[in-house]
Design an enzyme around this catalytic site. Structure first.
Site, mmCIF file in Angstrom:
data_model
loop_
_atom_site.group_PDB
_atom_site.id
_atom_site.type_symbol
_atom_site.label_atom_id
_atom_site.label_comp_id
_atom_site.label_asym_id
_atom_site.label_seq_id
_atom_site.Cartn_x
_atom_site.Cartn_y
_atom_site.Cartn_z
ATOM 1 N N ARG A 51 48.115 45.316 40.361
ATOM 2 C CA ARG A 51 46.133 45.188 40.779
ATOM 3 C C ARG A 51 45.326 44.348 39.201
ATOM 4 O O ARG A 51 44.384 44.132 39.402
ATOM 5 C CB ARG A 51 46.186 46.785 41.328
ATOM 6 C CG ARG A 51 46.592 47.060 43.113
ATOM 7 C CD ARG A 51 45.982 45.801 43.949
ATOM 8 N NE ARG A 51 46.677 46.051 45.433
ATOM 9 C CZ ARG A 51 45.969 46.881 45.772
ATOM 10 N NH1 ARG A 51 45.257 47.700 46.297
ATOM 11 N NH2 ARG A 51 47.068 46.683 47.180
ATOM 12 N N ASP A 160 31.149 49.830 52.288
ATOM 13 C CA ASP A 160 32.448 50.081 51.617
ATOM 14 C C ASP A 160 31.652 49.756 50.126
ATOM 15 O O ASP A 160 30.767 49.585 49.794
ATOM 16 C CB ASP A 160 32.913 48.185 51.725
ATOM 17 C CG ASP A 160 34.676 48.726 51.592
ATOM 18 O OD1 ASP A 160 35.546 48.959 52.319
ATOM 19 O OD2 ASP A 160 34.694 48.503 49.930
#
Length: 295
Positions: A51, A160
């Site tokens: 990532r 979010d």
């Protein structure tokens, strides 16, 4: 002591472009727990590397040690946000766990839509909305029950921690294949193809108008003051430790109206003081008990 130092310097990912040591992983794990409540305990080295390697590369750094130093520096605030966004799991799809939307449509919305027509204020919350399929599925369920709901005081708050996925949700543009779980009638009514030959579809103005996307860290401060008649908090607390989970459920209870619905992920459970305030009403579905308050 020398042996411990050598272990901390040893790279955790073999044949990698950048060195990721146990010390680097410990720093990243600590930051994620502190800033986002996300626990990276266990064998997460490969996930962290996959990532974040692109961030290390883009910044022109030579190792994860340099990257950690940047994130923790006085000028690392922006990159901290990028790191959190990169390590946040955003698996989502339209009408995921369809029993929740069936419950919403059959048991919750008839009463709420009657309230809306009578001038009532209706608020739902998608607390970890990712790129938007969950709140739009909630909105589509509302429009299925009440096609003119957008004319009334009916709103969905979609939050979010990752501003990148929020931008996708706000745009309301998706690949046609992503809309396959959406019933054809709803798809034709509330989505339109883009005129760019890409085959992508965009949510219509009325559908987008039901949803407001906002950045929110669930372990940070919450600006909301009004209550919600339904809260979706699905497949997010599994990344938190048990204490953080209990605290999150407890914080949600004052924001959930009496008899309001709480929907959680299939592998999640409500724990702590909040558990006594909720009654089971289906598969991973709960209702806020009447006359119950957190002590």
């Amino acid at each position: 002591m020398t042996a411990q130092l050598e272990v901390s310097k040893a790279t955790l990912v073999e044949n990698a472009e950048f060195s990721l040591t146990s010390r680097d992983l410990a720093v990243i794990t600590r930051i994620m727990l502190k800033e986002a409540g996300i626990s990276l305990s266990g064998a997460k080295a490969n996930l962290v590397y996959s990532r974040l390697a692109k961030r290390v590369r883009k910044l022109g750094l030579g190792s994860f040690s340099e990257y950690c130093a940047m994130v923790e520096s006085d000028t690392g605030t922006q990159e901290l946000g990028e790191m959190i966004a990169a390590l946040t799991t955003n698996v989502t799809r339209f009408f995921r766990e369809p029993h929740h939307f069936e419950h919403l449509r059959e048991k919750v919305l008839p009463g709420l839509m009657a309230q809306a027509r009578a001038g009532g204020r209706i608020r739902l919350w998608s607390s970890a909305c990712s790129s938007g399929p969950e709140p739009y599925s909630m909105a589509l369920t509302i429009l299925n029950v009440m096609p003119d709901a957008y004319r009334y005081d009916v709103k969905i708050l979609a939050t979010d921690i990752d501003p990148n996925v929020l931008a996708t949700g706000e745009a309301g543009i998706y690949e046609e294949s992503a809309l396959e779980p959406v019933p054809m009638g709803l798809r034709k009514t509330w989505f339109s193809p883009l005129n760019d030959g890409s085959g992508r579809m965009r949510a219509n103005d009325e559908l987008r108008g039901l949803v407001s996307f906002r950045k929110l860290n669930l372990i940070g401060s919450w600006p909301m003051r009004g209550k919600f008649q339904a809260i979706f908090c699905r497949n997010v607390v599994i990344y938190f430790d048990s204490d953080t989970q209990e605290a999150l459920w407890s914080r949600m209870m004052p924001l959930l109206e009496e008899n309001g619905a709480l929907y959680i992920g299939h592998s999640e459970r409500v724990s702590g003081p909040a558990e006594a305030l909720l009654a089971n009403d289906g598969i991973t579905t709960y209702r806020r008990r009447r006359n119950g308050e957190l002590k």
